[in-house]
Design an enzyme around this catalytic site. Structure first.
Site, PDB file in Angstrom:
ATOM      1  NE  ARG A  75      -0.972  -2.037   3.383  1.00 40.33           N
ATOM      2  CZ  ARG A  75      -1.846  -3.018   3.219  1.00 40.33           C
ATOM      3  NH1 ARG A  75      -3.119  -2.768   3.193  1.00 40.33           N
ATOM      4  NH2 ARG A  75      -1.437  -4.258   3.115  1.00 40.33           N
ATOM      5  CB  THR A  76       3.846   2.363   1.856  1.00 39.86           C
ATOM      6  OG1 THR A  76       3.251   1.998   3.093  1.00 39.86           O
ATOM      7  CG2 THR A  76       4.600   3.668   2.015  1.00 39.86           C
ATOM      8  CE  LYS A 103      25.122  -5.461 -10.062  1.00 39.93           C
ATOM      9  NZ  LYS A 103      25.198  -4.475 -11.159  1.00 39.93           N
ATOM     10  NE  ARG A 125       8.149   0.906   4.358  1.00 38.23           N
ATOM     11  CZ  ARG A 125       6.968   0.275   4.251  1.00 38.23           C
ATOM     12  NH1 ARG A 125       6.919  -1.010   4.035  1.00 38.23           N
ATOM     13  NH2 ARG A 125       5.850   0.944   4.373  1.00 38.23           N
ATOM     14  CG  HIS A 153       5.000   4.061   8.070  1.00 37.59           C
ATOM     15  ND1 HIS A 153       5.121   4.899   6.999  1.00 37.59           N
ATOM     16  CD2 HIS A 153       4.372   2.950   7.630  1.00 37.59           C
ATOM     17  CE1 HIS A 153       4.563   4.320   5.940  1.00 37.59           C
ATOM     18  NE2 HIS A 153       4.111   3.137   6.295  1.00 37.59           N
TER      19      HIS A 153
END
Lengths: 329, 454
Positions: A75-76, A103, A125, A153
């Site tokens: 959703r975010t 990497k 995120r 958040h």
């Protein structure tokens, strides 16, 4: 007795971040939060009409927003992407698995690279607490924290506040009950910070292993309780959090016991204060912290939260570009 | 390696023909503090051939033929000794080398440092112990290695204490990691006791600190970081004290950080157990909340603790429970610290800020006499690791001298540090008190810049 050495002017009060960034709720003022919520409401009005919707598309027309996702999200990520596109911006999604991150490129180098390619704002995120604060010290484009580890958040708390205010007149004095795995929850931390600034009565509820007593120090006005049923009787807002089975196992906590004590069931909700709304930041584990009946019930505003997520994130993105331009004057 | 030796040999021949006649050093007009000799008075000091030649009333030694150092208004002390540093060689010379680390030590007033064995490879072998002390390393102060207590510091098999001691190791430790097993710790204490050296324990029950990156408290909870409890330190200290009592071995607790562990040490000392302990400057100045917004220059292990713990450290220094100050100088490259907080390495540099912090906090703010500061930085550390003829200015002892200005107002800037790494939380701090001149083995190796220095 106490050493009186004065540290050089230091970081706790000031957040070194590019203008327009949104790293956490803790460092936002009430006024800033109100502005974002008002802007989100304006977005909603403008999206409703086709002519103003077209005008909205010009807000960030041609601007570039990078979505840097080190952690899974539905959703975010989607709502940020739609939010950016509703404002006319281009987006690109960078995920850990399909990039140089795999990497071994450092976070700071990844940030430099994304900025150098022309990104004008970064939404990130990340699984590590403080990752947003770290990256923000190194870049000059605004950084929006879409969740950093167990820390915060902020956009979730803003959309939650927006949602609550669609149903309740004010946050002041409102009894908000946050239930479940508080310790691991960045959603809880951001909501606690936001609601505390607005004078809500916040009760955190959960077993000791997921909610240390120390949690009452998170912000003014926070109370820790173990008695879900008792708290339900006075709660205006019931915010359920996801509980991961793996975490319970790691903590030697019995799933059946947890469900017996903390699951929000229809029966429990009937005994709760009238007019209480039920929220959940998602992803939900139906049958764990909440029953399907409650999640889909009349008091649930869970779907609305997701819808409001797009509006709030539109407001946050528009603000990021506007403030960054002002700051660069 | 051979080339280096052969290139050096012509110089040696020259030296053999005409031995460099180093003038004796006369330090005049200073206030001499040597707790080991019971001196705390204006005295002059003559250093000759790497030793203390004379200690006299002011003005008794003629300046003719000497290198004269005017120490008026300054404190003359036995060279400081830091028994807890990480010089990163061999293996991590991008963080620090023995040359750069000892240069920083000299700037901070240290004439001897004891380097921890968590190098790459771990110093669990006489070859590495000797390599660290070789002249080729370019050390400007005395380097006394602390050897690993267990092979690879894995906590399983004990190293050859006797051989390592012969090679120059002054103590044994698995620093960075604790010696967790009761039986292996007991064996270490017993082996060390035979040699009359301490086992230095990094007291952390790592079973309780998995994934933790700071102190457990309101700040860690707010920042969403897993926290180390007070018990993760105190439990190991309590266990070790029991083993020290049973074995009669000398336990030295490294970088003490909690009131609870300090109280355990205090009780053990009263009881007569052979236990000593050190505290770092950051643990008696800073608090966990100073981590602020995930500033990794405030990340170390043990972590910065609560105000109660921090104040207990100051009290422990004032009442003498804490034997010495050690820096736990832990250099890390800039890019290593510029990582996610949980991922960044633990540790901060400290050699150049130790004396200034001690003077500011303990002397100026808490009234601890300068004699006690010298004890904490020189006399006692020399005793703990058994450095003969150091930590004192008695006639005949090594010519290791630190001259400091207990009042000088100055600001420390990390960019000016002589350490290869700049990971310090004390960047930009203002201090009242500074090192002025450092002499190691009769040679001036550091002088503070400024009008006073000639």
């Amino acid at each position: 007795m106490t050493p009186t050495l004065k540290p050089a002017p230091q970081n706790s009060a000031i957040l070194p971040a590019p203008p327009g960034s949104l790293l956490d709720i803790e460092h936002l003022s009430v006024e800033e939060i109100e502005e974002i919520l008002e802007s989100a409401a304006a977005m909603q009005r403008r999206l409703a009409k086709s002519d103003s919707r077209a005008a909205l598309m010009r807000t960030l027309a041609g601007r570039r927003v990078a979505l840097l996702f080190y952690e899974a999200s539905t959703r975010t990520r989607v709502s940020f992407e739609f939010a950016a596109k509703n404002l006319g911006a281009f987006t690109t999604v960078v995920t850990a698995a399909a990039s140089s991150i795999e990497k071994g490129e450092s976070l700071v180098d990844t940030g430099y690279t994304i900025q150098a390619t022309g990104a004008e704002a970064i939404v990130m995120r990340h699984p590590s607490s403080g990752a947003a604060a770290l990256l923000a010290r190194h870049i000059h484009v605004p950084l929006i924290n879409a969740g950093d580890g167990m820390h915060e958040h902020p956009t979730q708390a803003l959309l939650d506040a927006f949602t609550i205010l669609r149903h309740k007149k004010t946050l002041r004095g409102l009894h908000v009950l946050i239930v479940g795995d508080i310790f691991h929850s960045r959603v809880a931390r951001s909501n606690v910070q936001l609601l505390s600034k607005f004078g809500s009565r916040i009760t955190l509820c959960g077993p000791d292993a997921l909610l240390p007593r120390l949690a009452s120090t998170l912000a003014p006005g926070v109370v820790v309780s173990r008695d879900f049923d008792a708290e339900l009787r006075s709660a205006d807002v019931i915010m359920m959090l996801r509980v991961q089975k793996e975490r319970l196992a790691g903590l030697d906590l019995n799933v059946a016991d947890y469900i017996a004590q903390y699951q929000l069931t229809g029966e429990r909700l009937r005994a709760a204060k009238r007019g209480a709304i039920v929220m959940h930041p998602g992803p939900m584990i139906r049958g764990m912290e909440i029953t399907a009946q409650v999640a889909d019930g009349a008091q649930s505003v869970i779907v609305e939260q997701v819808q409001n997520g797009v509006l709030t994130r539109m407001a946050i993105l528009a603000r990021a570009f506007a403030l960054n331009e002002q700051g660069g004057r | 390696m051979k080339n280096v030796t052969s290139r050096k040999s012509p110089n040696k021949k020259v030296a053999a023909k005409r031995p460099p006649k180093q003038k004796p050093i006369l330090i005049r007009g200073g206030h001499l503090i040597d707790p080991a000799s019971g001196i705390d008075a204006p005295m002059d000091l003559l250093l000759r051939d790497g030793r203390v030649a004379k200690v006299t009333q002011p003005g008794k030694i003629p300046a003719k033929g000497t290198q004269l150092i005017n120490a008026k208004g300054l404190i003359v002390a036995p060279g400081f000794i830091d028994i807890h540093v990480h010089l990163r060689e061999p293996g991590q010379s991008h963080k620090e080398t023995i040359a750069t680390g000892t240069d920083a030590a000299a700037a901070g007033g240290f004439t001897s440092v004891c380097c921890m064995p968590n190098t790459v490879p771990v110093n669990d072998d006489v070859k590495i112990t000797r390599w660290m002390q070789s002249a080729e390393r370019g050390a400007v102060v005395n380097v006394f290695p602390i050897a690993a207590a267990t092979l690879g510091s894995m906590g399983e098999r004990i190293t050859d204490f006797a051989a390592l001691h012969d090679a120059g190791a002054v103590a044994f430790s698995d620093d960075g990691k604790p010696i967790l097993g009761d039986e292996i710790m007991r064996a270490c204490l017993e082996a060390a006791a035979k040699l009359g050296v301490p086992v230095i324990q990094h007291a952390e029950d790592t079973r309780l600190t998995v994934g933790c990156s700071m102190n457990l408290g309101p700040t860690s909870l707010r920042l969403g970081l897993r926290g180390m409890s007070v018990e993760s330190e105190s439990r190991i200290v309590e266990r070790d004290i029991r083993l020290a009592r049973e074995t009669g071995g000398h336990l030295h607790v490294a970088h003490l950080s909690t009131k609870k562990a300090l109280d355990a040490v205090r009780r053990a000392k009263k009881e007569g157990v052979h236990v000593t302990c050190e505290v770092t400057p950051h643990h008696f100045v800073l608090l966990d909340e100073h981590v602020g917004q995930y500033n990794t220059n405030y990340k170390m292990c043990p972590p910065l603790r609560s105000e109660e713990d921090r104040d207990a450290m100051v009290r422990g220094l004032l009442d003498g429970t804490i034997d010495c100050i050690a820096t736990d100088h832990a250099p890390h490259a800039f890019h290593e610290k510029q990582q996610e907080f949980e991922r960044a390495p633990m540790g901060i540099t400290g050699l150049e800020t130790s004396l200034p912090i001690a003077l500011q906090v303990l002397h100026h703010h808490n009234g601890l006499p300068l004699r006690r500061i010298v004890e904490l930085l020189s006399t006692n550390p020399a005793k703990i690791v058994g450095l003969k003829g150091r930590g004192t200015l008695a006639v005949g002892s090594h010519a290791d001298v630190t001259i400091f200005d207990p009042k000088k107002k100055w600001k420390f800037y990390a960019q000016d540090s002589r350490s290869k790494s700049k990971n310090t939380p004390f960047d930009g701090w203002e201090f009242g008190g500074a090192n002025w001149l450092t002499i190691t083995n009769g040679k001036v190796i550091f002088t503070a810049k400024g009008p006073k220095v000639r």
